[in-house]
Design a protein around this motif. Structure first.
Motif, PDB file in Angstrom:
ATOM      1  N   THR A   8      19.197  -0.857 -59.317  1.00  0.00           N
ATOM      2  CA  THR A   8      19.605  -2.164 -59.584  1.00  0.00           C
ATOM      3  C   THR A   8      19.617  -2.438 -61.337  1.00  0.00           C
ATOM      4  O   THR A   8      20.462  -2.655 -61.797  1.00  0.00           O
ATOM      5  CB  THR A   8      18.929  -3.153 -59.052  1.00  0.00           C
ATOM      6  N   GLU A  19      22.425  -0.267 -62.828  1.00  0.00           N
ATOM      7  CA  GLU A  19      23.621  -0.832 -62.646  1.00  0.00           C
ATOM      8  C   GLU A  19      23.796  -2.126 -63.552  1.00  0.00           C
ATOM      9  O   GLU A  19      24.987  -2.246 -63.973  1.00  0.00           O
ATOM     10  CB  GLU A  19      23.638  -1.438 -61.134  1.00  0.00           C
ATOM     11  N   GLU A  20      22.688  -2.949 -63.576  1.00  0.00           N
ATOM     12  CA  GLU A  20      22.793  -4.070 -64.552  1.00  0.00           C
ATOM     13  C   GLU A  20      23.325  -3.708 -66.008  1.00  0.00           C
ATOM     14  O   GLU A  20      23.790  -4.470 -67.005  1.00  0.00           O
ATOM     15  CB  GLU A  20      21.465  -4.946 -64.472  1.00  0.00           C
ATOM     16  N   ASN A  61      24.222   1.507 -55.043  1.00  0.00           N
ATOM     17  CA  ASN A  61      23.520   0.354 -54.703  1.00  0.00           C
ATOM     18  C   ASN A  61      24.125  -0.401 -53.656  1.00  0.00           C
ATOM     19  O   ASN A  61      23.504  -1.704 -53.730  1.00  0.00           O
ATOM     20  CB  ASN A  61      23.158  -0.195 -56.331  1.00  0.00           C
TER      21      ASN A  61
END
Length: 543
Positions: free
Chosen positions: A162, A165-166, A192
């Protein structure tokens, strides 16, 4: 899809299968090299353009290393990134690439081993240090890999991916012109994706971003690879055909690129195509541990075509040195092969006597315990089944205690299905049916893991078996047909559906299923009964 006639296509697949079996048994294969791009052939990895501040003379090598990373050719990619760092000590992206490689395959949703985490963090921090004096884009790439590795060593995969990914979303927003940023962002989105989200919202969002890039860059290995993962679900698989048919030819030097198309072929029930691409992958893979992954898909596909002897040879080759396969995720494929070989052929005694793996992950041991439970219960030995069933319950509990809800759900479905058949063996058919339905509902609440071509035996199919034994063929037909929606062109399911429809007096559905089964198994071994049963019915029905 091959343009060869079916008979010629069958011969071609038989040749490919014979070649892989010979290689797996360490027997030289004359003339095999022309298809599988072995050492000596030109290296073909696809086309990647990864801009960087690294020295101009290493640009091509950086592109090559990133192409390897996209195809999960980790051992070779790791060495390539290390050599880049030596050739250009200021190249931040060489250290970034090394850190990305040490992550392993994010689609498995597994945290790397401790030594890989330490080495990956060191590489990520070095990338971050060097990128500080280079471009903003490279700084953001370094930030994204640091986001994955930073924090406590026991940090779980979900929080790591996560965070990455952000960071990649921020990179893509700041640099929309960078197609590699979009590709790595899409990869993280897919990795994810919650396995219990059967709307596949995140996979579809990633695919929507990547599909136009693939249309514009049809030779890019990462785009083909990650689109296959995005579409690796029954409802979406048809959208992945183009990527699946392209990927093995985009990067034939990478063993994983030869295997990945079978994820889509399996979802569509295209067993010949799955055999062909997994045979190439198994032959190209020098690491026998890694080779068990395409070998499991290969065994699964052969069994759907009724090619038991070909499946048996792959299984027997794998089990010669079993202990080394148990330790990690690929232990699943190793234990799955003999379990599938027994269960798909209704060899309940063989399933009941499968060797239990030692020091395996809980869900890996669960494969064997499930097969032994079903085998013993259906052999009329519920006492033996209950022993394995008790262990299966302990494995489920262990997974829940570790916070691994996905594999706990898979093992829960296996436990419930096992309990159903034990209840039936003990004469409690009301409980058996309730447990069989519950098992199917639990199993269908999540998608399959990428490590496997499918459940060891689908729980809904097992419910159909139970209903058929209890002389409720119309309900059994419904259960089998629901299974076919998730697992199309499965031989055992088709046979069950055909038998159920015939028993229910539904001539139309029986004809449809027997016809599909006969077509599927036209190259089956002579020992398989299904083609004979199909011929019997179709002859009686005037076909």
């Amino acid at each position: 899809m091959s343009l060869l006639p079916r008979s010629a296509r069958g011969r071609a697949h038989q040749v490919a299968t014979a070649a892989v079996l010979l290689v797996l048994f360490n027997v030289p294969v004359a003339g095999a090299q022309e298809h599988d791009h072995p050492a000596g052939d030109p290296e073909t990895l696809g086309t990647v353009t990864f801009a960087s501040s690294c020295a101009a003379e290493v640009a091509d090598e950086l592109n090559r290393a990133v192409a390897m990373l996209h195809s999960l050719w980790f051992t070779v990619a790791e060495e390539a990134f290390r050599q880049l760092a030596e050739a250009d000590p200021t190249c931040a992206m060489a250290h970034w690439g090394l850190a990305m490689t040490l992550m392993g395959n994010p689609m498995t949703r597994a945290v790397p081993p401790e030594d890989a985490l330490r080495a990956g963090l060191e590489a990520a921090e070095e990338a971050h240090r060097l990128a500080a004096s280079q471009s903003h884009r490279e700084q953001m790439y370094a930030d994204a890999v640091v986001a994955y590795y930073s924090g406590p060593a026991d940090r779980d995969f979900g929080s790591r991916i996560t965070a990455q990914e952000e960071a990649l979303a921020a990179l893509y927003a700041a640099h929309p012109e960078d197609h590699e940023a979009a590709i790595f962002y899409g990869r993280a989105m897919i990795a994810n994706s919650p396995p219990d989200d059967l709307t596949f919202a995140r996979q579809l969002a990633a695919a929507e971003m990547m599909q136009p890039l693939f249309d514009a860059q049809p030779d890019h290995p990462g785009l083909a690879h990650y689109l296959i993962h995005a579409y690796d679900a029954p409802a979406l698989a048809a959208r992945g055909r183009d990527a699946a048919r392209a990927y093995a030819e985009i990067a034939p030097s990478a063993p994983h690129a030869l295997h990945m198309p079978s994820h889509i072929f399996t979802r569509l029930g295209d067993w010949h195509e799955s055999i062909e691409t997994n045979a190439r992958s198994a032959r190209a893979e020098p690491d026998s541990n890694a080779a068990v992954h395409p070998m499991d898909y290969l065994v699964y596909a052969h069994l759907q075509l009724g090619q038991d002897e070909a499946a048996r040879q792959v299984v027997e080759r794998a089990v010669q040195n079993p202990d080394r396969f148990y330790a990690g995720l690929l232990g699943y494929n190793f234990t799955a092969m003999p379990a599938r070989f027994a269960l798909e052929r209704n060899d309940w005694a063989a399933a009941a006597s499968l060797r239990v793996p030692v020091d395996a992950l809980p869900f890996v041991e669960g494969v064997t315990r499930f097969a032994r439970t079903i085998g013993a219960a259906r052999s009329g030995n519920p006492d033996a089944a209950q022993v394995d069933l008790a262990v299966l319950a302990q494995l489920e509990s262990t997974l829940r205690e570790r916070g691994d809800s996905y594999w706990a759900t898979v093992v829960q479905a296996q436990r419930l299905a096992g309990e159903a058949w034990v209840a039936h063996a003990l004469g409690d058919d009301e409980a058996a049916l309730r447990l069989a339905r519950e098992a199917a509902e639990v199993e269908e609440s999540v998608e399959k893991h990428p490590v496997t071509p499918g459940p060891i035996l689908p729980a809904r199919e097992l419910e159909g078996d139970l209903l058929l034994e209890l002389d409720r063929p119309a309900e059994a037909l419904s259960a089998y047909e629901i299974t076919l929606q998730r697992e199309p062109n499965r031989a055992r399911t088709l046979f069950g559906a055909a038998r159920a429809a015939e028993a229910a007096g539904n001539v139309e559905r029986a004809r449809a299923h027997y016809t599909a089964l006969r077509t599927l198994m036209e190259e089956a071994d002579a020992t398989r009964p299904e083609p004979r049963e199909a011929d019997r019915f179709l002859a009686s029905a005037g076909e």
